[in-house]
Design an enzyme around this catalytic site. Structure first.
Site, mmCIF file in Angstrom:
data_model
loop_
_atom_site.group_PDB
_atom_site.id
_atom_site.type_symbol
_atom_site.label_atom_id
_atom_site.label_comp_id
_atom_site.label_asym_id
_atom_site.label_seq_id
_atom_site.Cartn_x
_atom_site.Cartn_y
_atom_site.Cartn_z
ATOM 1 N N HIS A 109 55.131 11.390 17.272
ATOM 2 C CA HIS A 109 55.190 12.493 16.563
ATOM 3 C C HIS A 109 54.616 13.765 17.480
ATOM 4 O O HIS A 109 54.140 13.595 18.633
ATOM 5 C CB HIS A 109 54.115 12.237 15.387
ATOM 6 C CG HIS A 109 52.780 12.051 15.488
ATOM 7 N ND1 HIS A 109 51.708 12.789 16.062
ATOM 8 C CD2 HIS A 109 52.223 10.597 15.486
ATOM 9 C CE1 HIS A 109 50.758 12.020 16.512
ATOM 10 N NE2 HIS A 109 50.908 11.000 16.066
ATOM 11 N N ASP A 166 45.171 2.792 10.606
ATOM 12 C CA ASP A 166 44.594 4.025 10.466
ATOM 13 C C ASP A 166 45.946 4.938 10.908
ATOM 14 O O ASP A 166 46.206 5.112 12.049
ATOM 15 C CB ASP A 166 43.415 4.450 11.425
ATOM 16 C CG ASP A 166 42.275 3.466 11.091
ATOM 17 O OD1 ASP A 166 41.894 3.449 9.859
ATOM 18 O OD2 ASP A 166 41.755 2.936 11.854
ATOM 19 N N LEU A 167 46.473 5.799 10.047
ATOM 20 C CA LEU A 167 47.495 6.598 10.205
ATOM 21 C C LEU A 167 47.523 7.630 11.241
ATOM 22 O O LEU A 167 46.372 8.328 11.288
ATOM 23 C CB LEU A 167 47.767 7.293 8.969
ATOM 24 C CG LEU A 167 49.246 8.212 8.812
ATOM 25 C CD1 LEU A 167 50.470 7.380 9.036
ATOM 26 C CD2 LEU A 167 49.282 8.923 7.489
ATOM 27 N N ASP A 168 48.505 7.409 12.190
ATOM 28 C CA ASP A 168 48.212 8.264 13.455
ATOM 29 C C ASP A 168 47.165 8.305 14.306
ATOM 30 O O ASP A 168 47.030 9.277 15.137
ATOM 31 C CB ASP A 168 48.795 9.752 13.075
ATOM 32 C CG ASP A 168 50.122 9.713 12.580
ATOM 33 O OD1 ASP A 168 50.990 9.023 12.823
ATOM 34 O OD2 ASP A 168 50.350 10.772 11.498
ATOM 35 N N GLU A 169 46.431 7.255 14.169
ATOM 36 C CA GLU A 169 45.118 7.195 14.868
ATOM 37 C C GLU A 169 44.888 6.001 15.920
ATOM 38 O O GLU A 169 43.975 5.746 16.550
ATOM 39 C CB GLU A 169 44.046 7.096 14.174
ATOM 40 C CG GLU A 169 43.734 8.407 13.344
ATOM 41 C CD GLU A 169 42.558 8.589 12.268
ATOM 42 O OE1 GLU A 169 41.527 7.664 12.817
ATOM 43 O OE2 GLU A 169 42.366 9.395 11.540
#
EC number: 3.5.1.10
Length: 296
Positions: free
Chosen positions: A192, A226-229
């Site tokens: 992303h 954990d979204l995008d972490e």
């Protein structure tokens, strides 16, 4: 006798004598080290090592694994042997943005990414023809708000049936469940833009343009609950100026996203990435690993 090439990866508590034990073992088993990378992390107190070697005596990988077990136990190692001739089975997932998919298919086709693409999953039909024209299976899994469990069950079936070892989210715009993230830790890579957490939601590049940012970037990371972490594997940037507009931002962002994702996959399939808590250790590419088997 045909000589085989292998990779040994090691994670263990840091202590004296690890490299000496490994190199002595390989020498005794008529193996020649051709490349080696190591890192001793003073924060986590862990030792990471990747060694490429040739088995000049022709020993099979399972024989080496069995013989190495006492050393692994002595140093509390998580040790893995890999045959460099084996190509990882990769499942690619995409939605409506196809730049990363197109780039991966090209690199796969010329051998720059030595992987075995077992299929492409999408919640849309936009790239069905492209995938089929590359002689790859295309799986259409629509995602409806009230039937998400059904969609994910089908995805699990495909992963199981194909023996998928790595899932690549090539701009797949659906959130994966905690269940899948926990089933495949360190086996799902996402790409992303790097504006997060500043510019969330729709049109992040337009938001960045309106704020006058001067750097556009991309981040490839392992997917966690954990979204995008998740642990970051690869990042890169491209500079912009006041002379670019919002559409330029999107175009430049596409290019850097495709490059970063390809580099992250390259590192993973060559066993150069080690998860170190919420960070990663990424060793440099070895000579010749970027060379393509063919051109065009």
């Amino acid at each position: 006798m045909t000589m085989s090439s292998f990779v040994l990866t090691v994670i263990c508590p840091a202590k004296r004598g690890i490299i000496a034990a490994i190199s002595t073992f390989l020498a005794k088993n008529t193996c020649n080290i051709v490349n080696s990378s190591q890192f001793d992390d003073p924060i986590s107190k862990k030792f990471f090592c990747r060694i490429g070697f040739d088995s000049e005596g022709g020993k099979a990988i399972h024989d080496l694994e069995d013989a190495f077990r006492p050393i692994a136990q002595e140093f509390s190692m998580k040790a893995n042997f890999f045959d460099t001739r084996d190509h990882m089975k990769v499942l690619v997932m995409v939605s409506k943005f196809g730049h990363c998919l197109n780039d991966l298919l090209y690199r796969w086709r010329i051998g720059a990414l030595p992987i075995n693409i077992v299929g492409v999953v999408s919640n849309h039909l936009d790239y069905q023809k492209l995938v089929v024209n590359n002689d790859l299976p295309f799986y259409h899994i629509p995602v409806h708000k009230d039937r998400k469990q059904e969609s994910e069950d089908r995805l699990f079936e495909i992963i199981s049936e194909t023996g998928t070892e790595l899932v690549v989210l090539a701009r797949y715009m659906q959130i994966l469940s905690d269940r899948l993230c926990k089933e495949m830790p360190g086996q799902i890579i996402n790409i992303h833009h790097s504006f997060l957490p500043s510019f969330k939601g729709a049109n992040p590049y337009k938001q960045a343009f309106q704020r006058g940012v001067k750097i556009i970037g991309a981040t490839a990371h392992y997917v966690t609950a954990d979204l995008d972490e998740g642990p970051i594997i690869e990042q890169d940037i491209v500079r912009v100026t006041h002379a670019q507009n919002a559409d330029d931002y999107v175009a430049l962002g596409r290019d850097v996203e495709a490059q970063v994702l390809a580099r992250a996959i390259h590192a993973h399939i060559h066993h150069r990435v080690f998860i170190n808590d919420n960070r990663t250790v990424v060793f440099p590419a070895t000579p010749g690993s970027y060379a393509s088997e063919r051109m065009g």
